[in-house]
Design an enzyme around this catalytic site. Structure first.
Site, short mmCIF file in Angstrom:
data_model
loop_
_atom_site.label_atom_id
_atom_site.label_comp_id
_atom_site.label_asym_id
_atom_site.label_seq_id
_atom_site.Cartn_x
_atom_site.Cartn_y
_atom_site.Cartn_z
CE LYS A 59 0.90 1.19 4.43
NZ LYS A 59 1.78 2.48 4.95
CG ASP A 105 -0.66 -0.25 8.52
OD1 ASP A 105 -1.68 1.33 9.02
OD2 ASP A 105 0.48 0.35 8.19
#
EC number: 2.7.1.148
Length: 313
Positions: free
Chosen positions: A10, A136
């Site tokens: 990401k 995350d």
């Protein structure tokens, strides 16, 4: 049962950091998007009791119970009362400790595979478990691009068009940044008055003017070489370039795939000519996380392809 999936990397298009909380964490407002780049995660769930094993071919230092993916499997077994043996194999493609969420994504991939294999459908329990593993991890359980708030557990879907990126990861150990250090440097900069606190704001529609990372300035102040890498991206034609997460990876946004590919080649050429110790990666943002699929041997995959090609058209 054996399942496979891609654990996508990401980038943070936006990362705004609030003041430190009583629990030691910071309130965040961040826009994260998954990429078409990532690790291949292969999970086998035995019908018999046994341990969790995790291997990363070519990276023996990542093998074993301390790998976040193995810890995710152990946490899943405890939470849902499972004693079956679990074997995890990770083909590592995302750089480690790079601000790209590689370990968190691997952990989420394991949770998704185990949930499918063992028919666990309690999404709220999985999300809570993901947050226990890492800030995350909940994002990688979600549907795709998302605004995250709090520690990262409050997610709201975001619409982000496909973006063509070039990522530059400095492999030089002297440029490594621990996430805790990045946040501490930001706190110190704010305490000294050299960096003013920002308002977190509210999630909104993505637009390029939002691009920004509160951690970038204090990290660049301590690692000036990062500024040179940002300059490489802009010099190669990026419309904008910033650091991802807590770094040290930086990335640039390009007007198309061809421009990004040309920039990646140019930066690789510069690296060979003197900017040694960098890894240059071409990537595109995607709108959803990959699916979990049953594992199939290369032989069976090739036979299916042969059968398809032999059909009349």
């Amino acid at each position: 049962m054996r399942l496979v999936t891609l654990a996508p990397a990401k980038v943070n298009l936006v990362l705004r950091v609030g003041p430190v909380r009583a629990d030691g964490y910071h309130d965040l407002r961040t826009l994260m998007v998954p990429l078409d780049l990532g690790d291949r995660v292969d999970v086998r769930v035995s019908a018999r009791p046994g341990p969790v094993r995790c291997t990363v071919p070519g990276r023996p230092e990542l093998d074993g119970p301390e790998n976040l993916a193995a810890r995710a499997a152990e946490a899943f077994r405890r939470r849902f009362g499972v004693d079956r043996a679990v074997s995890i194999r990770i083909e590592k493609r995302t750089p480690v400790t790079a601000g790209l969420g590689g370990g968190s994504s691997d952990a989420a991939a394991v949770l998704r595979c185990l949930a499918r294999a063992l028919r666990v459908r309690d999404g709220a329990a999985l999300a809570a478990l993901a947050l226990e593993i890492g800030s995350d991890v909940p994002f990688f359980l979600g549907p795709g691009p998302a605004w995250a708030a709090g520690r990262g557990e409050r997610l709201s879907r975001a619409e982000v068009p496909p973006l063509d990126l070039v990522l530059v990861y400095p492999a030089d150990p002297s440029l490594a940044i621990r996430a805790g250090d990045a946040y501490r440097w930001l706190d110190e900069a704010r305490a000294s008055g050299s960096q003013a606190p920002r308002r977190l704001g509210r999630p909104g529609r993505w637009r390029p003017t939002l691009l920004g990372n509160d951690l970038q300035a204090p990290c660049v102040a301590r690692k000036p070489a990062l500024q040179a890498l940002l300059g490489l991206l802009v010099g190669a034609g990026a419309t904008a370039a910033i650091m991802s997460g807590s770094g040290p990876t930086v990335f640039g946004i390009f007007p198309g795939r061809g421009a990004a590919r040309g920039a990646a080649l140019a930066i690789q050429g510069r690296a060979k000519g003197g900017a040694a110790g960098v890894q240059v990666l071409l990537a595109r943002t995607v709108r959803r996380h990959p699916r979990v699929s049953p594992w199939r041997s290369p032989r069976s995959a090739s036979s299916r392809s042969t059968r398809r090609s032999s059909r009349p058209t």
